[in-house]
Enzyme design. Structure first.
Site, PDB file in Angstrom:
ATOM      1  N   ASP A  56      20.844 -12.037  40.229  1.00  0.00           N
ATOM      2  CA  ASP A  56      21.150 -13.167  39.358  1.00  0.00           C
ATOM      3  C   ASP A  56      20.497 -14.428  39.938  1.00  0.00           C
ATOM      4  O   ASP A  56      20.525 -14.630  41.157  1.00  0.00           O
ATOM      5  CB  ASP A  56      22.664 -13.348  39.254  1.00  0.00           C
ATOM      6  CG  ASP A  56      23.065 -14.302  38.145  1.00  0.00           C
ATOM      7  OD1 ASP A  56      22.797 -15.513  38.287  1.00  0.00           O
ATOM      8  OD2 ASP A  56      23.663 -13.850  37.165  1.00  0.00           O
ATOM      9  N   ILE A  57      19.925 -15.268  39.087  1.00  0.00           N
ATOM     10  CA  ILE A  57      19.270 -16.483  39.575  1.00  0.00           C
ATOM     11  C   ILE A  57      20.270 -17.565  39.986  1.00  0.00           C
ATOM     12  O   ILE A  57      19.887 -18.537  40.631  1.00  0.00           O
ATOM     13  CB  ILE A  57      18.271 -17.056  38.549  1.00  0.00           C
ATOM     14  CG1 ILE A  57      18.966 -17.456  37.253  1.00  0.00           C
ATOM     15  CG2 ILE A  57      17.125 -16.088  38.303  1.00  0.00           C
ATOM     16  CD1 ILE A  57      18.101 -18.269  36.297  1.00  0.00           C
TER      17      ILE A  57
ATOM     18  N   ASN B  31      30.448  -9.379  29.567  1.00  0.00           N
ATOM     19  CA  ASN B  31      31.020 -10.210  28.505  1.00  0.00           C
ATOM     20  C   ASN B  31      30.563  -9.683  27.153  1.00  0.00           C
ATOM     21  O   ASN B  31      29.468  -9.149  27.011  1.00  0.00           O
ATOM     22  CB  ASN B  31      30.563 -11.656  28.664  1.00  0.00           C
ATOM     23  CG  ASN B  31      30.989 -12.255  29.979  1.00  0.00           C
ATOM     24  OD1 ASN B  31      31.961 -11.826  30.575  1.00  0.00           O
ATOM     25  ND2 ASN B  31      30.259 -13.251  30.432  1.00  0.00           N
TER      26      ASN B  31
ATOM     27  N   GLU C   7      26.542 -15.532  27.036  1.00  0.00           N
ATOM     28  CA  GLU C   7      25.501 -16.520  26.773  1.00  0.00           C
ATOM     29  C   GLU C   7      24.172 -15.896  26.386  1.00  0.00           C
ATOM     30  O   GLU C   7      23.366 -16.534  25.721  1.00  0.00           O
ATOM     31  CB  GLU C   7      25.319 -17.416  27.998  1.00  0.00           C
ATOM     32  CG  GLU C   7      26.560 -18.230  28.310  1.00  0.00           C
ATOM     33  CD  GLU C   7      26.426 -19.040  29.587  1.00  0.00           C
ATOM     34  OE1 GLU C   7      25.299 -19.140  30.125  1.00  0.00           O
ATOM     35  OE2 GLU C   7      27.445 -19.552  30.044  1.00  0.00           O
ATOM     36  N   VAL C   8      23.915 -14.685  26.831  1.00  0.00           N
ATOM     37  CA  VAL C   8      22.652 -14.011  26.518  1.00  0.00           C
ATOM     38  C   VAL C   8      22.977 -12.790  25.661  1.00  0.00           C
ATOM     39  O   VAL C   8      23.729 -11.910  26.093  1.00  0.00           O
ATOM     40  CB  VAL C   8      21.908 -13.582  27.804  1.00  0.00           C
ATOM     41  CG1 VAL C   8      20.623 -12.849  27.452  1.00  0.00           C
ATOM     42  CG2 VAL C   8      21.608 -14.785  28.682  1.00  0.00           C
TER      43      VAL C   8
ATOM     44  N   HIS D 138      24.480  -6.765  29.474  1.00  0.00           N
ATOM     45  CA  HIS D 138      24.252  -6.854  30.913  1.00  0.00           C
ATOM     46  C   HIS D 138      25.585  -6.722  31.624  1.00  0.00           C
ATOM     47  O   HIS D 138      26.610  -7.207  31.166  1.00  0.00           O
ATOM     48  CB  HIS D 138      23.543  -8.151  31.305  1.00  0.00           C
ATOM     49  CG  HIS D 138      24.217  -9.407  30.845  1.00  0.00           C
ATOM     50  ND1 HIS D 138      24.209  -9.816  29.536  1.00  0.00           N
ATOM     51  CD2 HIS D 138      24.906 -10.343  31.528  1.00  0.00           C
ATOM     52  CE1 HIS D 138      24.858 -10.957  29.426  1.00  0.00           C
ATOM     53  NE2 HIS D 138      25.309 -11.306  30.626  1.00  0.00           N
TER      54      HIS D 138
ATOM     55  N   HIS E  84      27.383  -7.376  35.266  1.00  0.00           N
ATOM     56  CA  HIS E  84      27.298  -8.052  36.557  1.00  0.00           C
ATOM     57  C   HIS E  84      27.931  -7.155  37.617  1.00  0.00           C
ATOM     58  O   HIS E  84      29.004  -6.597  37.386  1.00  0.00           O
ATOM     59  CB  HIS E  84      28.107  -9.356  36.548  1.00  0.00           C
ATOM     60  CG  HIS E  84      27.645 -10.367  35.559  1.00  0.00           C
ATOM     61  ND1 HIS E  84      26.922 -11.478  35.931  1.00  0.00           N
ATOM     62  CD2 HIS E  84      27.826 -10.457  34.222  1.00  0.00           C
ATOM     63  CE1 HIS E  84      26.684 -12.220  34.858  1.00  0.00           C
ATOM     64  NE2 HIS E  84      27.214 -11.619  33.807  1.00  0.00           N
TER      65      HIS E  84
END
Length: 131
Positions: free
Chosen positions: A33-34, A91, A99-100, A104, A106
């Site tokens: 993760d950035i 999520n 948000e995306v 995905h 985590h």
């Protein structure tokens, strides 16, 4: 929420944005993760155009599903968090602050993370509103 092929993960998959790869298979990609929220924070994404677990579970073929679940486990083992413990977080939709619009998961670990519920004690600097 419709799939947006201009989302950050679609761009990563097309090679348009850099990423720090941890693990890759035919159907999945894991990368750091950035904006990490724990000492270990990696995202695992399917390579297909899936918005969420709901979308993925309805549309993906069995090979993709097996690959994705296996990639999450293998990534945790490569990171060494399988021995100490980790969170898996995915999520889905606006109420969860997704948000995306690309599925995905985590993987967060490498430290004691505290309670997961909103209002609980979070690691220093951590917050729940991440993609």
């Amino acid at each position: 929420m419709s799939y947006d092929d201009q989302n950050v993960f679609a761009k990563i998959l097309r090679g348009e944005l850099p990423h720090n790869k941890v693990y890759e298979t035919e159907h999945s990609l894991a990368f750091h993760d950035i904006n990490p929220q724990a000492s270990v924070h990696v995202l695992v994404i399917p390579k297909g155009s899936y918005k969420s677990w709901d979308d993925f579970s309805k549309i993906a073929c069995d090979e993709e599903k097996t690959d994705y679940i296996s990639a999450i486990g293998e990534t945790a083992r490569l990171l060494g968090v399988d021995k100490t413990g980790y969170w898996l977080l995915a999520n889905h939709g606006n109420d969860s602050h997704q948000e995306v619009p690309h599925l995905h998961t985590h993987i967060l670990g490498g430290q004691a993370l505290g309670p997961m519920l909103e209002g609980g004690d979070l690691p220093p600097g951590a917050h729940y509103n991440r993609y």
